[in-house]
Design a protein around this motif. Structure first.
Motif, PDB file in Angstrom:
ATOM      1  N   LEU A   6       5.882  17.474  23.667  1.00 38.39           N
ATOM      2  CA  LEU A   6       7.075  18.046  23.054  1.00 38.39           C
ATOM      3  C   LEU A   6       7.321  17.465  21.671  1.00 38.39           C
ATOM      4  O   LEU A   6       7.204  16.251  21.463  1.00 38.39           O
ATOM      5  CB  LEU A   6       8.296  17.760  23.935  1.00 38.39           C
ATOM      6  N   ASP A   7       7.652  18.326  20.732  1.00 37.20           N
ATOM      7  CA  ASP A   7       8.194  17.892  19.452  1.00 37.20           C
ATOM      8  C   ASP A   7       9.607  17.385  19.697  1.00 37.20           C
ATOM      9  O   ASP A   7      10.180  17.603  20.765  1.00 37.20           O
ATOM     10  CB  ASP A   7       8.193  19.091  18.486  1.00 37.20           C
ATOM     11  N   CYS A   8      10.197  16.703  18.705  1.00 37.52           N
ATOM     12  CA  CYS A   8      11.547  16.161  18.885  1.00 37.52           C
ATOM     13  C   CYS A   8      12.589  16.954  18.092  1.00 37.52           C
ATOM     14  O   CYS A   8      13.288  17.791  18.647  1.00 37.52           O
ATOM     15  CB  CYS A   8      11.578  14.683  18.493  1.00 37.52           C
ATOM     16  N   ASP A   9      12.707  16.716  16.781  1.00 40.13           N
ATOM     17  CA  ASP A   9      13.741  17.374  15.979  1.00 40.13           C
ATOM     18  C   ASP A   9      13.524  18.879  15.959  1.00 40.13           C
ATOM     19  O   ASP A   9      12.462  19.361  15.570  1.00 40.13           O
ATOM     20  CB  ASP A   9      13.730  16.835  14.548  1.00 40.13           C
ATOM     21  N   GLY A 108       4.680  14.218  27.143  1.00 37.77           N
ATOM     22  CA  GLY A 108       4.392  13.422  25.957  1.00 37.77           C
ATOM     23  C   GLY A 108       5.262  13.871  24.802  1.00 37.77           C
ATOM     24  O   GLY A 108       5.922  14.908  24.860  1.00 37.77           O
ATOM     25  N   ILE A 109       5.262  13.068  23.742  1.00 32.83           N
ATOM     26  CA  ILE A 109       5.978  13.377  22.505  1.00 32.83           C
ATOM     27  C   ILE A 109       4.983  13.329  21.355  1.00 32.83           C
ATOM     28  O   ILE A 109       4.144  12.432  21.277  1.00 32.83           O
ATOM     29  CB  ILE A 109       7.091  12.339  22.234  1.00 32.83           C
ATOM     30  N   GLN A 129      11.126   6.144  31.138  1.00 30.55           N
ATOM     31  CA  GLN A 129      10.038   6.325  32.109  1.00 30.55           C
ATOM     32  C   GLN A 129       9.566   7.774  32.214  1.00 30.55           C
ATOM     33  O   GLN A 129       8.693   8.071  33.033  1.00 30.55           O
ATOM     34  CB  GLN A 129      10.504   5.837  33.485  1.00 30.55           C
ATOM     35  N   ARG A 130      10.137   8.649  31.423  1.00 32.80           N
ATOM     36  CA  ARG A 130       9.824  10.074  31.571  1.00 32.80           C
ATOM     37  C   ARG A 130       8.562  10.494  30.823  1.00 32.80           C
ATOM     38  O   ARG A 130       7.950  11.509  31.155  1.00 32.80           O
ATOM     39  CB  ARG A 130      10.995  10.925  31.084  1.00 32.80           C
ATOM     40  N   PHE A 131       8.183   9.769  29.783  1.00 29.84           N
ATOM     41  CA  PHE A 131       7.082  10.196  28.915  1.00 29.84           C
ATOM     42  C   PHE A 131       5.933   9.191  28.988  1.00 29.84           C
ATOM     43  O   PHE A 131       6.127   8.000  28.777  1.00 29.84           O
ATOM     44  CB  PHE A 131       7.576  10.340  27.475  1.00 29.84           C
ATOM     45  N   VAL A 132       4.741   9.715  29.271  1.00 25.41           N
ATOM     46  CA  VAL A 132       3.587   8.830  29.439  1.00 25.41           C
ATOM     47  C   VAL A 132       2.906   8.521  28.107  1.00 25.41           C
ATOM     48  O   VAL A 132       2.125   7.578  28.013  1.00 25.41           O
ATOM     49  CB  VAL A 132       2.551   9.432  30.408  1.00 25.41           C
ATOM     50  N   THR A 133       3.185   9.315  27.096  1.00 24.72           N
ATOM     51  CA  THR A 133       2.570   9.084  25.787  1.00 24.72           C
ATOM     52  C   THR A 133       3.535   9.507  24.692  1.00 24.72           C
ATOM     53  O   THR A 133       4.180  10.557  24.801  1.00 24.72           O
ATOM     54  CB  THR A 133       1.230   9.848  25.660  1.00 24.72           C
ATOM     55  N   VAL A 134       3.665   8.687  23.664  1.00 23.91           N
ATOM     56  CA  VAL A 134       4.559   8.961  22.534  1.00 23.91           C
ATOM     57  C   VAL A 134       3.783   8.739  21.244  1.00 23.91           C
ATOM     58  O   VAL A 134       3.319   7.624  20.964  1.00 23.91           O
ATOM     59  CB  VAL A 134       5.803   8.043  22.561  1.00 23.91           C
ATOM     60  N   GLN A 135       3.619   9.790  20.471  1.00 23.80           N
ATOM     61  CA  GLN A 135       2.891   9.735  19.205  1.00 23.80           C
ATOM     62  C   GLN A 135       3.844  10.088  18.070  1.00 23.80           C
ATOM     63  O   GLN A 135       4.512  11.119  18.119  1.00 23.80           O
ATOM     64  CB  GLN A 135       1.710  10.714  19.222  1.00 23.80           C
ATOM     65  N   MET A 165       1.246  22.166  23.541  1.00 23.04           N
ATOM     66  CA  MET A 165       2.170  21.607  22.559  1.00 23.04           C
ATOM     67  C   MET A 165       3.363  22.540  22.457  1.00 23.04           C
ATOM     68  O   MET A 165       3.212  23.746  22.242  1.00 23.04           O
ATOM     69  CB  MET A 165       1.482  21.489  21.192  1.00 23.04           C
ATOM     70  N   VAL A 166       4.566  21.978  22.600  1.00 19.50           N
ATOM     71  CA  VAL A 166       5.800  22.755  22.535  1.00 19.50           C
ATOM     72  C   VAL A 166       6.573  22.326  21.296  1.00 19.50           C
ATOM     73  O   VAL A 166       6.939  21.154  21.166  1.00 19.50           O
ATOM     74  CB  VAL A 166       6.664  22.540  23.793  1.00 19.50           C
ATOM     75  N   GLY A 167       6.802  23.253  20.367  1.00 18.61           N
ATOM     76  CA  GLY A 167       7.487  22.874  19.138  1.00 18.61           C
ATOM     77  C   GLY A 167       8.159  24.050  18.459  1.00 18.61           C
ATOM     78  O   GLY A 167       7.928  25.211  18.815  1.00 18.61           O
ATOM     79  N   ASP A 168       8.981  23.725  17.467  1.00 22.69           N
ATOM     80  CA  ASP A 168       9.789  24.747  16.806  1.00 22.69           C
ATOM     81  C   ASP A 168       9.298  25.105  15.421  1.00 22.69           C
ATOM     82  O   ASP A 168       9.890  25.965  14.763  1.00 22.69           O
ATOM     83  CB  ASP A 168      11.243  24.261  16.691  1.00 22.69           C
ATOM     84  N   THR A 169       8.227  24.448  14.932  1.00 19.53           N
ATOM     85  CA  THR A 169       7.773  24.709  13.570  1.00 19.53           C
ATOM     86  C   THR A 169       6.345  25.223  13.528  1.00 19.53           C
ATOM     87  O   THR A 169       5.555  25.034  14.469  1.00 19.53           O
ATOM     88  CB  THR A 169       7.863  23.441  12.693  1.00 19.53           C
ATOM     89  N   THR A 170       6.008  25.820  12.403  1.00 15.23           N
ATOM     90  CA  THR A 170       4.633  26.278  12.194  1.00 15.23           C
ATOM     91  C   THR A 170       3.667  25.108  12.210  1.00 15.23           C
ATOM     92  O   THR A 170       2.513  25.262  12.622  1.00 15.23           O
ATOM     93  CB  THR A 170       4.528  27.024  10.856  1.00 15.23           C
ATOM     94  N   PHE A 171       4.132  23.925  11.778  1.00 15.11           N
ATOM     95  CA  PHE A 171       3.265  22.746  11.780  1.00 15.11           C
ATOM     96  C   PHE A 171       2.848  22.378  13.204  1.00 15.11           C
ATOM     97  O   PHE A 171       1.713  21.967  13.450  1.00 15.11           O
ATOM     98  CB  PHE A 171       3.962  21.555  11.120  1.00 15.11           C
ATOM     99  N   ASP A 172       3.762  22.545  14.159  1.00 20.09           N
ATOM    100  CA  ASP A 172       3.433  22.282  15.560  1.00 20.09           C
ATOM    101  C   ASP A 172       2.380  23.258  16.065  1.00 20.09           C
ATOM    102  O   ASP A 172       1.438  22.873  16.764  1.00 20.09           O
ATOM    103  CB  ASP A 172       4.688  22.405  16.433  1.00 20.09           C
ATOM    104  N   MET A 173       2.543  24.532  15.730  1.00 23.52           N
ATOM    105  CA  MET A 173       1.602  25.547  16.192  1.00 23.52           C
ATOM    106  C   MET A 173       0.217  25.327  15.561  1.00 23.52           C
ATOM    107  O   MET A 173      -0.818  25.429  16.236  1.00 23.52           O
ATOM    108  CB  MET A 173       2.113  26.950  15.850  1.00 23.52           C
TER     109      MET A 173
END
Length: 226
Positions: A6-9, A108-109, A129-135, A165-173
């Motif tokens: 997941l993306d954040c902002d 993950g993030i 404890q919810r996320f196994v990986t944070v980048q 990958m789940v995100g709101d921007t073109t950069f995520d896609m």
């Protein structure tokens, strides 16, 4: 096992007011005209150096570095204001809890946000404890470079065919496509649905409350096509 990154902002958190105010400080502090709100929101998801390169291409590297530092300082000050609230989008907390209670999915993030920012969010929401990986942008090139997703998959031990990958921007896609993973856009963030689709989204979720079901549907469709 499936990995949902997941993306954040703009995906988990509605942080646009703080971002826009800090960006204004970064420009006006050096006598520059700040970008429009739309221009600022368009670069959400990039790491700060790339964001300022896009918003202030006529400035030299030294000045942009100072603008980055001023943005960070302003953002920290803004966060201390008692009237600033960066809420989760409605339905996100329930979605995280839904996946956190399952044994076939890990979370993950992958975000342009700093590790400190993610730590604050996790502490506030009790997500340690919810996320196994944070980048984060602290350790990787900016999106859409696929480094964050490659690292997330390596840490989680999940291959690209079972990662989305789940995100709101073109950069995520674009990052998702570059890493060979599923690209699932969300329609409540900073880039439009049309922009997400043009950037390669396999599908776009229209409502936060539908996120778990739409992620499951995406994986089911991918499995049937394999």
């Amino acid at each position: 096992m499936k990995l949902v990154v997941l993306d954040c902002d703009g995906t988990l958190v509605d942080s646009q007011n703080g971002i826009c105010e800090a960006m204004t400080h970064a420009f006006t502090g050096f006598g520059l005209v700040p970008p429009t709100r739309a221009a600022t929101l368009a670069i959400v998801g990039l790491s700060l150096p790339e964001a300022f390169m896009a918003l202030a291409p006529e400035q030299d590297d030294a000045l942009r570095a100072k603008m980055v530092a001023r943005y960070k300082s302003a953002f920290l000050e803004i966060r201390r204001e008692p009237d600033l609230h960066e809420p989760l989008f409605d339905g996100i907390a329930a979605a995280v809890e839904t996946f956190g209670g399952r044994d076939d999915v890990v979370l993950g993030i992958a975000t342009g946000k700093s590790k400190k920012g993610i730590d604050r969010l996790f502490a506030r929401e009790g997500w340690g404890q919810r996320f196994v990986t944070v980048q984060t942008s602290d350790d990787h090139p900016s999106k859409p470079h696929p480094a964050m997703l490659r690292a997330a998959m390596a840490e989680a031990g999940v291959g690209p065919e079972r990662t989305v990958m789940v995100g709101d921007t073109t950069f995520d896609m674009e990052m998702a496509r570059a890493a060979g993973v599923g690209a699932l856009g969300v329609g409540w963030g900073y880039h439009s649905i049309d922009e997400l689709q043009r950037a390669g989204a396999h599908a776009v979720v229209g409502n936060c409350h539908d996120l778990p079901a739409d992620i499951d549907a995406f994986f089911s469709t991918r499995e049937r096509a394999a």
